[in-house]
Scaffold this motif. Structure first.
Motif, PDB file in Angstrom:
ATOM      1  N   THR A  29     -31.898 -16.664 -27.796  1.00 36.51           N
ATOM      2  CA  THR A  29     -33.189 -16.936 -27.162  1.00 36.51           C
ATOM      3  C   THR A  29     -33.016 -17.955 -26.039  1.00 36.51           C
ATOM      4  N   TRP A  30     -32.228 -18.997 -26.305  1.00 39.11           N
ATOM      5  CA  TRP A  30     -31.975 -20.000 -25.267  1.00 39.11           C
ATOM      6  C   TRP A  30     -31.280 -19.377 -24.063  1.00 39.11           C
ATOM      7  N   CYS A  39     -33.771 -17.434 -22.091  1.00 39.31           N
ATOM      8  CA  CYS A  39     -34.699 -18.327 -21.394  1.00 39.31           C
ATOM      9  C   CYS A  39     -34.048 -18.964 -20.178  1.00 39.31           C
ATOM     10  N   SER A  86     -39.223  -9.090 -25.052  1.00 41.79           N
ATOM     11  CA  SER A  86     -40.002 -10.125 -24.376  1.00 41.79           C
ATOM     12  C   SER A  86     -40.678  -9.564 -23.131  1.00 41.79           C
ATOM     13  N   HIS A 141     -41.179 -18.595 -15.715  1.00 40.82           N
ATOM     14  CA  HIS A 141     -40.628 -19.818 -15.145  1.00 40.82           C
ATOM     15  C   HIS A 141     -40.408 -19.625 -13.644  1.00 40.82           C
ATOM     16  N   THR A 193     -37.735 -16.138 -15.742  1.00 40.91           N
ATOM     17  CA  THR A 193     -37.621 -15.587 -17.096  1.00 40.91           C
ATOM     18  C   THR A 193     -38.941 -15.800 -17.831  1.00 40.91           C
ATOM     19  N   ILE A 225     -40.368 -17.128 -20.448  1.00 40.22           N
ATOM     20  CA  ILE A 225     -40.040 -18.039 -21.545  1.00 40.22           C
ATOM     21  C   ILE A 225     -41.069 -17.997 -22.675  1.00 40.22           C
ATOM     22  N   LEU A 272     -40.479 -14.914 -24.708  1.00 42.90           N
ATOM     23  CA  LEU A 272     -39.233 -15.010 -25.465  1.00 42.90           C
ATOM     24  C   LEU A 272     -39.406 -15.882 -26.707  1.00 42.90           C
ATOM     25  N   LEU A 273     -40.102 -16.999 -26.555  1.00 42.11           N
ATOM     26  CA  LEU A 273     -40.317 -17.879 -27.704  1.00 42.11           C
ATOM     27  C   LEU A 273     -41.227 -17.223 -28.740  1.00 42.11           C
ATOM     28  N   LEU A 301     -42.176 -26.990 -24.040  1.00 42.52           N
ATOM     29  CA  LEU A 301     -41.287 -26.236 -23.148  1.00 42.52           C
ATOM     30  C   LEU A 301     -41.031 -27.005 -21.855  1.00 42.52           C
TER      31      LEU A 301
END
Length: 494
Positions: free
Chosen positions: A131-132, A135, A296, A316, A321, A323, A326-327, A453
């Motif tokens: 995930t990171w 992101c 995502s 972002h 991306t 984010i 995704l989270l 975030l």
């Protein structure tokens, strides 16, 4: 290239190491199982061509959700999104991550099963790490996909080479026509349909590039190119991998194995048998990455259309991306890892997942009739969607006949989205108390999440020495988000 890595990297997941048993068990003979793998590859190619036309005709990220919504209306699109958000993607990602953890830990526990807590912790670490990565950079995500796809193909190449060696040694008893069609149970049409369903699970991911259409460079050229390269390659690998399996194992041994590739390695590789668990781990690690990458984008597309909270449509500014989406995907998958019955959930929704493939392809025909003059940079013969729909009609009807409870519960899960759609999306003039109460419950959570975030990515950018871009594109109406996120089209970074 990255697009091909995403395409066949998503198709070649854990399925090739799991589905051979299910295909053979339902097919009833080795010969018919091989035919199932070949035919399923051909049908997958036809489906991918249909999706390619839709992808450049309706050039939106979100895949079949976007196509179904535009062609059949908001309710149909919402139901596709609902079942994907609620169960399909979180469950699939949880299962793939847990499979990764199982094969990593298996060599450490040769005489017993790995502890459940250790499995879930390692699966969570895998999910959080990927995930990171997703992101932080689209490019990093696609590079991870390319690297692990290469590892998977090398491992499967080893299986195929060992199979050829076995054939050269004369170990092809079950490949001779007289033996290949020896049945270990009577043929049944319903079970053959389930055999195709198992094979289709292994090919799952063939439509993933349609989820990121807006991020492709020159999709009119690159989308069909990725299909023409990836689908034949995957079909070749799958068919010959299954031939290799059967040169080392009898049908009875294959059906008795819970990990076909591991059993294959133990029989032929001796002290090098550890390669097989590692190859499965590589496969599933890349599978989690690819699923995060595409799911995502689906949630982003749904939020942009007003079917999910607007927070999920934010991107972002510098990294381009999604984010928040995704989270959201990460958290929902972690919640699924707390559930022990995720395999049953997969059975429930698998039928619905494939049902929507057919609905989407039917939409291609409807769109041709309703808007014949619409610009179509890629235009295929209508013979192909008709062939696809005939196959999926056979598959779904006889799957429902063979597994009425599983398929019925899947339909019920999907239909729970109908009242949600009418209350949350279709009902526009809601009373003030309804909206106020909804915001009261959700606003603080969203605010805290995005604030966290902001702090996290500010720290990461400072740590990595990256400077903030002066770019400001369509700032969100939420003032505390305007500096780092905007709500607009999803573009790939240069």
């Amino acid at each position: 290239e990255a697009r091909n890595g995403v395409q066949h990297g998503n198709i070649i997941g854990s399925g090739i190491f799991v589905s051979p048993k299910g295909v053979l068990e339902n097919a009833g003979s080795v010969g018919l199982a091989i035919i199932v793998w070949v035919v399923t590859g051909g049908i997958t190619a036809i489906g991918a061509l249909c999706y390619a036309e839709l992808g450049v005709t309706i050039p939106k990220s979100g895949g079949d959700y976007s196509y179904v919504k535009d062609i059949f209306g908001g309710l149909a699109g919402f139901l596709r999104l609902w079942i994907a958000v609620l169960v399909i993607y979180p469950t699939n990602q949880a299962v793939i991550a847990l499979t990764f953890a199982n094969y990593i830990l298996q060599p450490l526990f040769p005489s017993c099963l790995p502890p459940d807590t250790a499995l879930r912790l390692l699966a969570a670490v895998c999910l959080l790490l990927l995930t990171w990565v997703n992101c932080f950079s689209v490019r990093w995500a696609t590079r991870v996909q390319d690297i692990f796809t290469a590892g998977k193909l090398l491992a499967l190449g080893l299986i195929i080479i060992m199979g050829i060696v076995q054939i050269c040694k004369g170990h092809y008893y079950w490949l001779e026509p007289v033996h290949a069609f020896e049945t270990f149970r009577d043929y049944e049409v319903g079970l053959i349909a389930l055999s195709f369903l198992q094979g289709s699970f292994a090919y799952g991911g063939w439509n993933f590039l349609n989820y990121v259409t807006e991020e492709l460079v020159d999709p009119y050229r690159n989308l069909p190119r990725a299909i023409f390269i990836s689908i034949p390659l995957v079909t070749f690998v799958y068919v010959f991998a299954n031939i290799a399996y059967i040169t080392a194992m009898s049908p009875q041994e294959l059906l008795a194995s819970n990990a076909v590739a591991v059993t294959f390695g133990e029989k032929l590789l001796g002290v090098m048998s550890w390669i097989m668990p590692i190859s499965v781990a590589l496969s599933t690690f890349g599978g989690v990455n690819g699923s995060l990458f595409t799911s995502s984008r689906l949630f982003f597309a749904g939020a942009r259309e007003g079917h999910l909270p607007r927070l999920l449509a934010m991107i972002h500014v510098n990294r381009c991306t999604p984010i928040p989406a995704l989270l959201f995907t990460c958290v929902s998958t972690l919640l699924m890892m707390c559930t022990s019955d995720i395999y049953t959930l997969i059975n429930y929704v698998g039928f619905i997942n494939y049902l929507f493939y057919g609905v989407t392809v039917a939409g291609q025909i409807v769109l041709r009739i309703k808007q014949p003059d619409l610009k179509r940079p890629i235009k295929i013969s209508l013979v192909w969607p008709v062939i696809y729909l005939l196959f999926w009609g056979f598959l779904l009807i006889f799957s429902l006949y063979s597994e009425p409870l599983v398929c019925g519960i899947g339909l019920l899960i999907m239909l729970t989205g109908v009242p949600v759609y009418y209350l949350g999306v279709y009902w526009e003039n809601k009373p003030e108390w309804f909206d106020r109460g909804l915001c009261k419950h959700n606003g603080d959570v969203y605010t805290c999440t995005i604030t966290f975030l902001l702090q996290l990515f500010d720290s990461l950018r400072t740590f990595s020495g990256l400077e903030r871009s002066n770019q400001r594109v369509n700032p969100s109406r939420l003032p505390f988000l305007s500096e780092m996120f905007y709500s607009g089209p999803l573009f790939a970074p240069s």
